[in-house]
Design a protein around this motif. Structure first.
Motif, PDB file in Angstrom:
ATOM      1  N   GLY A  27      36.661  38.703  35.918  1.00 61.27           N
ATOM      2  CA  GLY A  27      37.830  38.298  36.692  1.00 61.27           C
ATOM      3  C   GLY A  27      37.726  38.717  38.153  1.00 61.27           C
ATOM      4  N   LEU A  28      37.293  39.959  38.392  1.00 61.30           N
ATOM      5  CA  LEU A  28      37.115  40.432  39.767  1.00 61.30           C
ATOM      6  C   LEU A  28      36.005  39.662  40.475  1.00 61.30           C
ATOM      7  CD1 LEU A  28      37.407  44.327  39.574  1.00 61.30           C
ATOM      8  CD2 LEU A  28      38.920  42.732  40.741  1.00 61.30           C
ATOM      9  N   ARG A  29      34.946  39.375  39.752  1.00 63.11           N
ATOM     10  CA  ARG A  29      33.838  38.654  40.370  1.00 63.11           C
ATOM     11  C   ARG A  29      34.246  37.224  40.713  1.00 63.11           C
ATOM     12  NH1 ARG A  29      28.030  40.497  38.712  1.00 63.11           N
ATOM     13  NH2 ARG A  29      27.739  39.210  40.551  1.00 63.11           N
ATOM     14  N   PHE A  30      35.051  36.600  39.863  1.00 66.39           N
ATOM     15  CA  PHE A  30      35.535  35.257  40.163  1.00 66.39           C
ATOM     16  C   PHE A  30      36.473  35.296  41.369  1.00 66.39           C
ATOM     17  CE2 PHE A  30      38.411  31.595  39.420  1.00 66.39           C
ATOM     18  CZ  PHE A  30      37.465  30.592  39.559  1.00 66.39           C
ATOM     19  N   LEU A  31      37.311  36.318  41.444  1.00 66.84           N
ATOM     20  CA  LEU A  31      38.201  36.475  42.593  1.00 66.84           C
ATOM     21  C   LEU A  31      37.400  36.699  43.881  1.00 66.84           C
ATOM     22  CD1 LEU A  31      41.162  36.510  43.396  1.00 66.84           C
ATOM     23  CD2 LEU A  31      41.203  38.956  42.892  1.00 66.84           C
ATOM     24  N   ASN A  32      36.311  37.485  43.799  1.00 68.05           N
ATOM     25  CA  ASN A  32      35.401  37.645  44.946  1.00 68.05           C
ATOM     26  C   ASN A  32      34.904  36.282  45.421  1.00 68.05           C
ATOM     27  OD1 ASN A  32      35.562  40.416  44.661  1.00 68.05           O
ATOM     28  ND2 ASN A  32      33.580  40.609  43.668  1.00 68.05           N
ATOM     29  N   TYR A  33      34.467  35.477  44.465  1.00 66.91           N
ATOM     30  CA  TYR A  33      33.934  34.147  44.782  1.00 66.91           C
ATOM     31  C   TYR A  33      34.995  33.274  45.450  1.00 66.91           C
ATOM     32  CZ  TYR A  33      32.346  29.387  44.059  1.00 66.91           C
ATOM     33  OH  TYR A  33      32.015  28.066  44.251  1.00 66.91           O
ATOM     34  N   LEU A  34      36.207  33.289  44.911  1.00 67.61           N
ATOM     35  CA  LEU A  34      37.277  32.463  45.480  1.00 67.61           C
ATOM     36  C   LEU A  34      37.614  32.891  46.912  1.00 67.61           C
ATOM     37  CD1 LEU A  34      39.833  31.974  42.555  1.00 67.61           C
ATOM     38  CD2 LEU A  34      38.314  30.276  43.575  1.00 67.61           C
ATOM     39  N   ILE A  35      37.772  34.190  47.110  1.00 68.79           N
ATOM     40  CA  ILE A  35      38.119  34.686  48.449  1.00 68.79           C
ATOM     41  C   ILE A  35      37.006  34.374  49.432  1.00 68.79           C
ATOM     42  CG2 ILE A  35      38.549  36.776  49.811  1.00 68.79           C
ATOM     43  CD1 ILE A  35      39.948  37.914  47.273  1.00 68.79           C
ATOM     44  N   ASP A  36      35.763  34.668  49.051  1.00 69.77           N
ATOM     45  CA  ASP A  36      34.635  34.385  49.941  1.00 69.77           C
ATOM     46  C   ASP A  36      34.524  32.899  50.250  1.00 69.77           C
ATOM     47  OD1 ASP A  36      33.712  36.966  50.404  1.00 69.77           O
ATOM     48  OD2 ASP A  36      32.488  36.968  48.592  1.00 69.77           O
ATOM     49  N   SER A  37      34.727  32.052  49.250  1.00 69.81           N
ATOM     50  CA  SER A  37      34.634  30.603  49.467  1.00 69.81           C
ATOM     51  C   SER A  37      35.714  30.109  50.415  1.00 69.81           C
ATOM     52  CB  SER A  37      34.743  29.858  48.138  1.00 69.81           C
ATOM     53  OG  SER A  37      33.650  30.171  47.320  1.00 69.81           O
ATOM     54  N   LEU A  38      36.943  30.579  50.234  1.00 68.07           N
ATOM     55  CA  LEU A  38      38.040  30.147  51.096  1.00 68.07           C
ATOM     56  C   LEU A  38      37.853  30.632  52.536  1.00 68.07           C
ATOM     57  CD1 LEU A  38      41.094  30.689  48.724  1.00 68.07           C
ATOM     58  CD2 LEU A  38      40.180  28.510  49.537  1.00 68.07           C
ATOM     59  N   MET A  75      26.324  40.273  55.326  1.00 63.84           N
ATOM     60  CA  MET A  75      27.432  41.103  54.838  1.00 63.84           C
ATOM     61  C   MET A  75      26.965  42.102  53.771  1.00 63.84           C
ATOM     62  SD  MET A  75      30.135  40.381  56.562  1.00 63.84           S
ATOM     63  CE  MET A  75      31.455  41.071  55.582  1.00 63.84           C
ATOM     64  N   GLU A  76      26.202  41.627  52.782  1.00 63.66           N
ATOM     65  CA  GLU A  76      25.781  42.521  51.709  1.00 63.66           C
ATOM     66  C   GLU A  76      24.644  43.437  52.138  1.00 63.66           C
ATOM     67  OE1 GLU A  76      27.162  39.734  47.964  1.00 63.66           O
ATOM     68  OE2 GLU A  76      25.037  39.795  48.490  1.00 63.66           O
ATOM     69  N   GLY A  77      23.753  42.949  53.006  1.00 63.76           N
ATOM     70  CA  GLY A  77      22.644  43.777  53.468  1.00 63.76           C
ATOM     71  C   GLY A  77      23.081  44.858  54.439  1.00 63.76           C
ATOM     72  N   GLY A  80      35.398  39.115  50.238  1.00 70.43           N
ATOM     73  CA  GLY A  80      35.990  39.059  48.904  1.00 70.43           C
ATOM     74  C   GLY A  80      35.864  40.386  48.170  1.00 70.43           C
ATOM     75  N   LYS A  81      34.696  40.995  48.243  1.00 72.76           N
ATOM     76  CA  LYS A  81      34.486  42.283  47.581  1.00 72.76           C
ATOM     77  C   LYS A  81      35.334  43.374  48.245  1.00 72.76           C
ATOM     78  CE  LYS A  81      29.842  41.129  46.087  1.00 72.76           C
ATOM     79  NZ  LYS A  81      29.892  39.761  46.600  1.00 72.76           N
ATOM     80  N   LEU A  82      35.461  43.293  49.544  1.00 71.97           N
ATOM     81  CA  LEU A  82      36.302  44.251  50.261  1.00 71.97           C
ATOM     82  C   LEU A  82      37.751  44.152  49.783  1.00 71.97           C
ATOM     83  CD1 LEU A  82      36.074  46.352  52.548  1.00 71.97           C
ATOM     84  CD2 LEU A  82      36.697  44.542  54.131  1.00 71.97           C
ATOM     85  N   ALA A  83      38.226  42.927  49.584  1.00 77.35           N
ATOM     86  CA  ALA A  83      39.613  42.712  49.150  1.00 77.35           C
ATOM     87  C   ALA A  83      39.854  43.162  47.716  1.00 77.35           C
ATOM     88  CB  ALA A  83      39.983  41.236  49.301  1.00 77.35           C
ATOM     89  N   GLY A 113      38.015  45.557  46.056  1.00 75.66           N
ATOM     90  CA  GLY A 113      37.576  46.916  45.775  1.00 75.66           C
ATOM     91  C   GLY A 113      36.287  46.987  44.984  1.00 75.66           C
ATOM     92  N   THR A 114      35.381  46.066  45.228  1.00 76.97           N
ATOM     93  CA  THR A 114      34.072  46.097  44.582  1.00 76.97           C
ATOM     94  C   THR A 114      33.003  46.158  45.662  1.00 76.97           C
ATOM     95  OG1 THR A 114      33.974  43.676  44.483  1.00 76.97           O
ATOM     96  CG2 THR A 114      34.843  44.815  42.550  1.00 76.97           C
ATOM     97  N   ARG A 115      31.781  46.446  45.245  1.00 78.78           N
ATOM     98  CA  ARG A 115      30.667  46.502  46.185  1.00 78.78           C
ATOM     99  C   ARG A 115      29.375  46.173  45.464  1.00 78.78           C
ATOM    100  NH1 ARG A 115      28.264  52.022  46.056  1.00 78.78           N
ATOM    101  NH2 ARG A 115      29.359  53.102  44.400  1.00 78.78           N
ATOM    102  N   VAL A 116      28.350  45.861  46.235  1.00 76.67           N
ATOM    103  CA  VAL A 116      27.029  45.578  45.697  1.00 76.67           C
ATOM    104  C   VAL A 116      26.185  46.834  45.852  1.00 76.67           C
ATOM    105  CG1 VAL A 116      24.957  44.154  45.900  1.00 76.67           C
ATOM    106  CG2 VAL A 116      27.182  43.164  46.360  1.00 76.67           C
ATOM    107  N   VAL A 117      25.485  47.204  44.787  1.00 82.40           N
ATOM    108  CA  VAL A 117      24.583  48.355  44.828  1.00 82.40           C
ATOM    109  C   VAL A 117      23.254  47.970  44.183  1.00 82.40           C
ATOM    110  CG1 VAL A 117      26.431  50.078  44.797  1.00 82.40           C
ATOM    111  CG2 VAL A 117      25.454  49.289  42.646  1.00 82.40           C
ATOM    112  N   ASP A 118      22.204  48.741  44.512  1.00 86.80           N
ATOM    113  CA  ASP A 118      20.953  48.546  43.805  1.00 86.80           C
ATOM    114  C   ASP A 118      21.017  49.337  42.503  1.00 86.80           C
ATOM    115  OD1 ASP A 118      20.455  51.205  44.481  1.00 86.80           O
ATOM    116  OD2 ASP A 118      18.874  50.742  45.911  1.00 86.80           O
TER     117      ASP A 118
END
Length: 155
Positions: free
Chosen positions: A37-48, A86-88, A95-98, A100-105
């Motif tokens: 659900g959070l990942r889909f919300l990330n996608y929606l926010i980033d896309s918009l 943004m991710e690098g 979207g991730k900022l909104a 509360g998620t982040r990308v990690v290795d």
């Protein structure tokens, strides 16, 4: 003569040369994968946000190509640039900022620019969005597994 002590070694005053060496404390951090659900919300926010800004900039510059193929390649290039930068650089997108998620290795560190680029390029693999649905507990798509990254909740 003691072989462990060098009388000519320069030692800063704040360091006791006779103190026992201290091993660094390693804290194991538990990474909690972000849910679908959070990942889909990330996608929606980033896309918009991306679509609005991209359309605004093209309109402002009167630079929208009339050829659909050229428009497609321009859109793909801009998308790759957005996610890679943004991710690098920051480990998050808007979207991730909104959410509360982040990308990690895999070690829990922000992804390198190279991993962010691989992650961005893999988003264009056909049927890649469906890979999240069949990823199991780890909740990672092909763009995560091929780049060695994971989207986690911020701690």
């Amino acid at each position: 003569m003691n072989d462990n002590h060098n009388p000519y070694q320069v030692v800063p005053r704040s360091v006791d040369p006779y103190a026992a060496p201290v091993s660094p404390v390693v804290h194991e951090v538990e990474l909690e994968p972000a849910g679908l659900g959070l990942r889909f919300l990330n996608y929606l926010i980033d896309s918009l946000v991306f679509g609005f800004v991209y359309g605004f900039v093209l309109g402002l510059l009167h630079a929208a190509p009339r050829d659909p193929i050229a428009y497609m390649f321009l859109s793909i290039g801009a998308t790759i640039a957005y996610y890679t930068i943004m991710e690098g650089a920051f480990g998050v997108t808007l979207g991730k900022l909104a959410t509360g998620t982040r990308v990690v290795d895999e070690d829990g560190n922000p992804p390198s620019p190279g991993k962010a680029m691989i992650r961005s390029l893999c988003r264009f693999i056909p049927f890649e969005p469906f890979s999240l649905l069949f990823s199991g507990e780890r909740r990672s798509g092909w763009h995560d597994s091929l780049a060695g990254t994971l989207v986690v909740k911020k701690t």
